[in-house]
Scaffold this motif. Structure first.
Motif, PDB file in Angstrom:
ATOM      1  N   ILE A  35      56.482 -46.746  42.446  1.00 27.51           N
ATOM      2  CA  ILE A  35      55.104 -46.287  41.697  1.00 27.51           C
ATOM      3  C   ILE A  35      54.916 -46.881  40.380  1.00 27.51           C
ATOM      4  CG2 ILE A  35      55.371 -44.048  43.042  1.00 27.51           C
ATOM      5  CD1 ILE A  35      56.411 -42.888  40.627  1.00 27.51           C
ATOM      6  N   GLU A  36      53.838 -46.607  39.917  1.00 22.96           N
ATOM      7  CA  GLU A  36      53.366 -47.468  38.766  1.00 22.96           C
ATOM      8  C   GLU A  36      54.295 -46.695  37.646  1.00 22.96           C
ATOM      9  OE1 GLU A  36      49.363 -48.450  37.383  1.00 22.96           O
ATOM     10  OE2 GLU A  36      48.827 -48.228  39.573  1.00 22.96           O
ATOM     11  N   LYS A  37      54.881 -47.337  36.534  1.00 27.01           N
ATOM     12  CA  LYS A  37      55.777 -46.523  35.723  1.00 27.01           C
ATOM     13  C   LYS A  37      54.979 -45.369  35.003  1.00 27.01           C
ATOM     14  CE  LYS A  37      58.719 -47.625  31.712  1.00 27.01           C
ATOM     15  NZ  LYS A  37      59.184 -48.623  30.804  1.00 27.01           N
ATOM     16  N   LYS A  38      53.665 -45.680  34.753  1.00 24.19           N
ATOM     17  CA  LYS A  38      52.966 -44.784  34.034  1.00 24.19           C
ATOM     18  C   LYS A  38      52.986 -43.389  34.505  1.00 24.19           C
ATOM     19  CE  LYS A  38      48.459 -45.474  36.113  1.00 24.19           C
ATOM     20  NZ  LYS A  38      47.163 -45.976  36.050  1.00 24.19           N
ATOM     21  N   LEU A  93      55.308 -30.243  48.220  1.00 19.85           N
ATOM     22  CA  LEU A  93      54.447 -30.196  47.105  1.00 19.85           C
ATOM     23  C   LEU A  93      53.218 -30.928  47.518  1.00 19.85           C
ATOM     24  CD1 LEU A  93      53.960 -29.397  44.440  1.00 19.85           C
ATOM     25  CD2 LEU A  93      55.519 -31.246  43.625  1.00 19.85           C
ATOM     26  N   ALA A  94      53.366 -32.157  48.068  1.00 15.36           N
ATOM     27  CA  ALA A  94      51.978 -32.768  48.299  1.00 15.36           C
ATOM     28  C   ALA A  94      50.782 -32.281  48.878  1.00 15.36           C
ATOM     29  CB  ALA A  94      52.564 -34.327  48.693  1.00 15.36           C
ATOM     30  N   ASP A  95      51.474 -31.550  50.034  1.00 16.07           N
ATOM     31  CA  ASP A  95      50.522 -30.815  50.822  1.00 16.07           C
ATOM     32  C   ASP A  95      49.920 -29.445  50.152  1.00 16.07           C
ATOM     33  OD1 ASP A  95      50.591 -32.759  52.957  1.00 16.07           O
ATOM     34  OD2 ASP A  95      52.344 -31.546  53.961  1.00 16.07           O
ATOM     35  N   ILE A 126      51.929 -35.752  37.858  1.00 13.88           N
ATOM     36  CA  ILE A 126      51.294 -36.717  37.056  1.00 13.88           C
ATOM     37  C   ILE A 126      50.373 -37.516  37.675  1.00 13.88           C
ATOM     38  CG2 ILE A 126      51.571 -38.658  35.598  1.00 13.88           C
ATOM     39  CD1 ILE A 126      54.025 -37.293  34.340  1.00 13.88           C
ATOM     40  N   GLN A 127      50.863 -38.180  39.039  1.00 15.04           N
ATOM     41  CA  GLN A 127      49.922 -38.947  39.908  1.00 15.04           C
ATOM     42  C   GLN A 127      48.598 -38.105  40.358  1.00 15.04           C
ATOM     43  OE1 GLN A 127      51.951 -40.826  43.253  1.00 15.04           O
ATOM     44  NE2 GLN A 127      53.962 -40.419  42.027  1.00 15.04           N
ATOM     45  N   GLN A 128      48.798 -36.795  40.482  1.00 16.02           N
ATOM     46  CA  GLN A 128      47.750 -35.919  40.763  1.00 16.02           C
ATOM     47  C   GLN A 128      46.942 -35.290  39.681  1.00 16.02           C
ATOM     48  OE1 GLN A 128      46.750 -35.477  44.112  1.00 16.02           O
ATOM     49  NE2 GLN A 128      48.217 -36.973  44.370  1.00 16.02           N
ATOM     50  N   GLY A 129      47.221 -35.998  38.321  1.00 19.79           N
ATOM     51  CA  GLY A 129      46.207 -35.711  37.285  1.00 19.79           C
ATOM     52  C   GLY A 129      46.588 -34.529  36.137  1.00 19.79           C
ATOM     53  N   PHE A 130      47.984 -33.955  36.564  1.00 17.73           N
ATOM     54  CA  PHE A 130      48.412 -32.957  35.647  1.00 17.73           C
ATOM     55  C   PHE A 130      48.894 -33.441  34.312  1.00 17.73           C
ATOM     56  CE2 PHE A 130      48.509 -30.958  39.814  1.00 17.73           C
ATOM     57  CZ  PHE A 130      48.222 -29.702  39.723  1.00 17.73           C
ATOM     58  N   THR A 131      48.429 -32.931  33.217  1.00 18.20           N
ATOM     59  CA  THR A 131      48.302 -33.736  31.977  1.00 18.20           C
ATOM     60  C   THR A 131      49.479 -33.207  31.213  1.00 18.20           C
ATOM     61  OG1 THR A 131      46.983 -32.103  31.208  1.00 18.20           O
ATOM     62  CG2 THR A 131      45.945 -33.857  32.173  1.00 18.20           C
ATOM     63  N   ASN A 132      50.484 -32.117  31.598  1.00 14.28           N
ATOM     64  CA  ASN A 132      51.287 -31.634  30.464  1.00 14.28           C
ATOM     65  C   ASN A 132      52.615 -31.332  31.304  1.00 14.28           C
ATOM     66  OD1 ASN A 132      52.834 -30.726  28.279  1.00 14.28           O
ATOM     67  ND2 ASN A 132      51.296 -29.217  27.825  1.00 14.28           N
ATOM     68  N   VAL A 133      53.345 -32.076  31.765  1.00 19.56           N
ATOM     69  CA  VAL A 133      54.338 -32.063  32.945  1.00 19.56           C
ATOM     70  C   VAL A 133      55.917 -32.045  31.953  1.00 19.56           C
ATOM     71  CG1 VAL A 133      55.265 -32.631  34.969  1.00 19.56           C
ATOM     72  CG2 VAL A 133      53.091 -32.593  34.707  1.00 19.56           C
ATOM     73  N   SER A 134      56.617 -31.234  32.054  1.00 17.64           N
ATOM     74  CA  SER A 134      58.075 -31.681  31.787  1.00 17.64           C
ATOM     75  C   SER A 134      58.935 -31.319  32.785  1.00 17.64           C
ATOM     76  CB  SER A 134      58.306 -30.722  30.522  1.00 17.64           C
ATOM     77  OG  SER A 134      57.511 -31.160  29.422  1.00 17.64           O
ATOM     78  N   ASN A 135      60.237 -31.977  32.949  1.00 20.48           N
ATOM     79  CA  ASN A 135      61.204 -31.849  33.826  1.00 20.48           C
ATOM     80  C   ASN A 135      62.570 -31.226  32.984  1.00 20.48           C
ATOM     81  OD1 ASN A 135      62.764 -32.641  36.043  1.00 20.48           O
ATOM     82  ND2 ASN A 135      63.735 -33.902  34.804  1.00 20.48           N
TER      83      ASN A 135
END
Length: 159
Positions: A35-38, A93-95, A126-135
């Motif tokens: 996937i793209e690194k971004k 999650l994707a579904d 993040i790929q789905q446009g969520f803007t403030n994600v932490s792990n």
């Protein structure tokens, strides 16, 4: 001049997660799709950092991406759960991403048992446009509730 895109494997929790590729395909080590690194631009937080953030912002979304049996404590090595966590298995999650749509701009902290599934889920968000994600690094298997006052308020260990 256009910037060359960089690709990494879909986070799998192995050392190959940091290998950079210059074209799409699959990881040479784990065979996960590149996937793209971004899309791996989520923050990694320790449990203590999460405790501090939740203390300051009780509206933080805690997303548990373990199986429902791990979340309910019926699986072997379930460890425990966070108060008010939402459980969506990483495999679903994707579904089921639409269930999180209202949290698209909220702070979301994703966790699992050993921090292998949660990086993959964080990347998907993040790929789905969520803007403030932490792990959460290490996952719930690393928690020692006895050593943390914050943990006893946030985390309920399974006996």
């Amino acid at each position: 001049q256009a910037q060359q895109k960089e690709y990494v494997c879909t986070p799998c929790g192995n050392s190959c997660d940091s290998t950079i590729y210059l074209k799409p395909g699959s990881c040479e080590v784990c065979r996960m799709d590149l996937i793209e690194k971004k899309f791996t631009a989520y923050k990694n937080l320790s449990f203590e950092e999460i405790c501090n953030r939740v203390s300051l912002n009780p509206l933080i979304v805690l997303l548990d991406v373990r199986s429902s049996s791990e979340f309910k404590g019926t699986a072997r090595n379930s460890f425990g759960i966070f108060n008010k966590a939402i459980n969506i298995d990483v495999r679903e999650l994707a579904d089921r991403i639409n269930e999180l749509e209202k949290y698209k701009t909220s702070e979301i902290i994703v966790y699992c048992s050993h921090s292998i599934r949660s990086p993959r889920a964080s990347s998907l968000l993040i790929q789905q446009g969520f803007t403030n994600v932490s792990n959460m690094t290490g996952g719930v298997s690393t928690l020692t509730v006895e050593n943390s006052q914050c943990a006893t308020r946030l985390f309920i260990p399974f006996k």
